[in-house]
Design an enzyme around this catalytic site. Structure first.
Site, PDB file in Angstrom:
ATOM      1  N   ASP A 167     -35.244  11.978  24.045  1.00  0.00           N
ATOM      2  CA  ASP A 167     -36.431  12.778  24.392  1.00  0.00           C
ATOM      3  C   ASP A 167     -37.367  12.062  25.351  1.00  0.00           C
ATOM      4  O   ASP A 167     -37.864  12.647  26.306  1.00  0.00           O
ATOM      5  CB  ASP A 167     -37.174  13.301  23.135  1.00  0.00           C
ATOM      6  CG  ASP A 167     -37.666  12.240  22.172  1.00  0.00           C
ATOM      7  OD1 ASP A 167     -37.314  11.047  22.332  1.00  0.00           O
ATOM      8  OD2 ASP A 167     -38.424  12.601  21.242  1.00  0.00           O
ATOM      9  N   LEU A 205     -37.014  12.063   9.083  1.00  0.00           N
ATOM     10  CA  LEU A 205     -37.004  13.537   9.033  1.00  0.00           C
ATOM     11  C   LEU A 205     -38.316  14.128   9.558  1.00  0.00           C
ATOM     12  O   LEU A 205     -38.595  15.303   9.352  1.00  0.00           O
ATOM     13  CB  LEU A 205     -36.758  14.015   7.590  1.00  0.00           C
ATOM     14  CG  LEU A 205     -35.433  13.577   6.954  1.00  0.00           C
ATOM     15  CD1 LEU A 205     -35.358  14.033   5.498  1.00  0.00           C
ATOM     16  CD2 LEU A 205     -34.241  14.122   7.732  1.00  0.00           C
ATOM     17  N   SER A 232     -41.728  13.407   8.882  1.00  0.00           N
ATOM     18  CA  SER A 232     -42.836  13.767   7.989  1.00  0.00           C
ATOM     19  C   SER A 232     -44.154  13.809   8.772  1.00  0.00           C
ATOM     20  O   SER A 232     -45.023  14.628   8.482  1.00  0.00           O
ATOM     21  CB  SER A 232     -42.934  12.785   6.821  1.00  0.00           C
ATOM     22  OG  SER A 232     -43.120  11.478   7.302  1.00  0.00           O
ATOM     23  N   SER A 233     -44.314  12.959   9.805  1.00  0.00           N
ATOM     24  CA  SER A 233     -45.591  12.974  10.546  1.00  0.00           C
ATOM     25  C   SER A 233     -45.755  14.255  11.348  1.00  0.00           C
ATOM     26  O   SER A 233     -46.827  14.852  11.348  1.00  0.00           O
ATOM     27  CB  SER A 233     -45.735  11.799  11.513  1.00  0.00           C
ATOM     28  OG  SER A 233     -44.894  10.770  11.226  1.00  0.00           O
ATOM     29  N   ASP A 288     -39.745  15.787  17.737  1.00  0.00           N
ATOM     30  CA  ASP A 288     -40.085  16.139  16.356  1.00  0.00           C
ATOM     31  C   ASP A 288     -41.040  17.332  16.306  1.00  0.00           C
ATOM     32  O   ASP A 288     -40.862  18.261  15.516  1.00  0.00           O
ATOM     33  CB  ASP A 288     -40.724  14.942  15.645  1.00  0.00           C
ATOM     34  CG  ASP A 288     -39.787  13.752  15.604  1.00  0.00           C
ATOM     35  OD1 ASP A 288     -38.593  13.931  15.922  1.00  0.00           O
ATOM     36  OD2 ASP A 288     -40.241  12.648  15.267  1.00  0.00           O
ATOM     37  N   TYR A 295     -38.784   0.622  17.980  1.00  0.00           N
ATOM     38  CA  TYR A 295     -38.758   1.841  18.792  1.00  0.00           C
ATOM     39  C   TYR A 295     -39.339   1.578  20.191  1.00  0.00           C
ATOM     40  O   TYR A 295     -38.763   1.978  21.209  1.00  0.00           O
ATOM     41  CB  TYR A 295     -39.561   2.919  18.071  1.00  0.00           C
ATOM     42  CG  TYR A 295     -39.527   4.293  18.694  1.00  0.00           C
ATOM     43  CD1 TYR A 295     -38.561   5.228  18.340  1.00  0.00           C
ATOM     44  CD2 TYR A 295     -40.489   4.676  19.630  1.00  0.00           C
ATOM     45  CE1 TYR A 295     -38.542   6.502  18.899  1.00  0.00           C
ATOM     46  CE2 TYR A 295     -40.479   5.936  20.198  1.00  0.00           C
ATOM     47  CZ  TYR A 295     -39.509   6.849  19.828  1.00  0.00           C
ATOM     48  OH  TYR A 295     -39.510   8.102  20.386  1.00  0.00           O
TER      49      TYR A 295
HETATM   50  C1  GAF Z   1     -38.393   9.516  16.389  1.00  0.00           C
HETATM   51  C2  GAF Z   1     -39.356   9.938  17.474  1.00  0.00           C
HETATM   52  F1  GAF Z   1     -40.527  10.387  16.936  1.00  0.00           F
HETATM   53  C3  GAF Z   1     -38.744  11.024  18.353  1.00  0.00           C
HETATM   54  O1  GAF Z   1     -39.618  11.304  19.423  1.00  0.00           O
HETATM   55  C4  GAF Z   1     -37.363  10.616  18.880  1.00  0.00           C
HETATM   56  O2  GAF Z   1     -37.476   9.671  19.908  1.00  0.00           O
HETATM   57  C5  GAF Z   1     -36.503  10.105  17.733  1.00  0.00           C
HETATM   58  O3  GAF Z   1     -37.167   9.099  16.973  1.00  0.00           O
HETATM   59  C6  GAF Z   1     -35.191   9.517  18.237  1.00  0.00           C
HETATM   60  O4  GAF Z   1     -34.416  10.523  18.800  1.00  0.00           O
HETATM   61  O5  GAF Z   1     -38.172  10.566  15.502  1.00  0.00           O
END
Ligand code: GAF
Length: 428
Positions: free
Chosen positions: A43, A142, A144-145, A189, A238
């Site tokens: 994304d 999943l 939650s936020s 998400d 991340y």
């Molecule tokens: C997390 C992030 F919040 C999403 O934006 C996405 O990058 C994901 O990780 C990985 O695909 O859920």
């Protein structure tokens, strides 16, 4: 998260509302979790993904605050999983944003962030009180936020009378998470939670933010496989992955990895160190897998769809390095269980949940086999949850079930059950 034998989240929210604020709510918000079938870490590379909103849901029982229309009110929320309430005095802080404004700690920061962004976009908000109950596990991949952000946005929109447009609200919630809470996540998400369509996955193009529903064949079930390990995205690696992807795009001379194909990657390989190359290869091949998966689902070719999941797991494990021993063990246990077409980790990674596509008629054999296989490999217990794809975040008026006789409306999953009428053994 719902303990087995406890009432449904909807009923818990209503009971908690009465305990915290007295009396009855006037409306209920239902906000789903999401599972990402494929398209992981694409994304924020302007890429493609294929999530579905699922029937693990957060419910908020709410009522406008007495006499608190317009300025001077507050948004007051309690949650069954949070020790402290969240309170946002209106107008919220940071509208207009001031240097040095800090978000409230913990879950209150998400509530505040959504109020800040809504007030900036729409002006004054009216105050309300709400009780949150959720079956969405936190830190499990999943969303939650996002489920909470969209629930708060829906509560504010309902009470203040703002228009609800799933895509704009997803963007607004995403802004709250990025710029207020400070978690630099992509839009996957929020778009999935807000835009869910019952019985469908969503083919999301993160560059132009279009969403196209893809019907899930009836004979297959999405099964969420919770490893019972947890992470916090803000403190995870991340951000490192985002930086590695941005670096790869820069070195390949493209605006985003979305614009690179396997040919360009091969030509530019000499410019990338092995780690950066591997990260780029995951994103480039994953975008292809999303399109192939959408095509396989449309054609009802579940063997091909399953193969893509399993290939996607290898890519995210070996090239993107965001899996874990437990996630790998869960995927192996699923692949060895009866009726499994394919499995992979889902969400940001490092811990949390995997998912599998499973032949619906073999779920009874699949579920215990995965539990046993995972326990044998890791010594851990797990939660194996067959799910339905449901509609995105929505508000409904509160009707006390004691005053309502059957028959009621179909639920959001459209699967014949009725929302809220399963009282989990409790009787009015
Ligand atoms: C997390 C992030 F919040 C999403 O934006 C996405 O990058 C994901 O990780 C990985 O695909 O859920």
């Amino acid at each position: 998260m719902r303990q087995s034998g406890s009432p449904p989240a909807r009923d818990r929210a209503v009971a908690d509302f009465a305990a915290a604020f007295g009396g009855r709510p006037t409306a209920l918000v239902r906000s789903p979790a999401r599972v990402n079938l494929i398209g992981e870490h694409t994304d924020y590379n302007d890429g493609l993904c294929l999530p579905a909103a699922i029937d693990l849901e957060m419910w908020v029982a709410l009522r406008p605050s007495p006499g608190a229309a317009g300025r001077g009110g507050a948004i007051e929320l309690v949650s069954e999983t949070e020790p402290a309430p969240a309170r946002v005095d209106l107008p919220p802080p940071g509208t207009p944003p001031r240097a040095g404004t800090r978000p409230a700690p913990g879950w209150a920061g998400y509530v505040e962030g959504v109020a800040v962004m809504l007030a900036a976009a729409h002006g004054d908000l009216d105050g309300w009180q709400g009780a949150v109950a959720s079956d969405v596990p936190k830190g499990a991949g999943l969303s939650s936020s996002a489920s909470l952000e969209l629930a708060v946005a829906a509560g504010c929109a309902h009470v203040t009378g703002l228009p609800w447009d799933a895509r704009s609200m997803a963007r607004l919630a995403h802004r709250a998470e990025n710029t207020w809470v400070g978690a630099a996540t992509g839009l996957l998400d929020q778009l999935a939670c807000a835009g869910g369509v019952a019985g469908h996955a969503l083919l999301v193009d993160c560059r132009d933010e279009t969403v196209e529903p893809v019907a899930l064949p009836e004979e297959v079930a999405i099964v969420v496989l919770d490893t019972s390990t947890r992470r916090r995205i803000v403190t995870s690696a991340y951000a490192d992955r985002r930086a590695e992807c941005a670096r790869a795009a820069r070195l390949l001379g493209v605006p985003a990895l979305r614009d690179a194909g396997l040919g360009l990657l091969a030509e530019g390989a000499w410019r990338l160190d092995p780690v950066t190359y591997a990260r780029a290869r995951h994103v480039v091949t994953e975008n292809r897998r999303v399109l192939d998966m959408a095509a396989a689902l449309r054609a009802g070719d579940l063997a091909a769809a399953g193969g893509l999941l399993t290939e996607g797991h290898r890519s995210i494990r070996d090239d993107f390095a965001v899996s874990s021993l437990e996630l790998d063990a869960m995927v192996e246990a699923a692949l060895a269980a009866p009726g499994c077409y394919g499995a992979r980790m889902t969400g940001g990674g490092f811990a949390g949940c995997a998912m599998a596509l499973v032949e619906r008629s073999r779920l009874d054999a699949f579920v215990p086999a995965v539990r046993e296989g995972y326990r044998a490999a890791t010594g851990r217990s797990s939660c194996v949850l067959p799910c339905s794809a449901v509609a995105g975040t929505a508000v409904e008026p509160f009707r006390d079930l004691c005053e309502v006789g059957p028959p009621g409306p179909q639920n959001s999953a459209g699967d014949g059950r009725r929302d809220g009428l399963d009282l989990g053994g409790h009787r009015c």
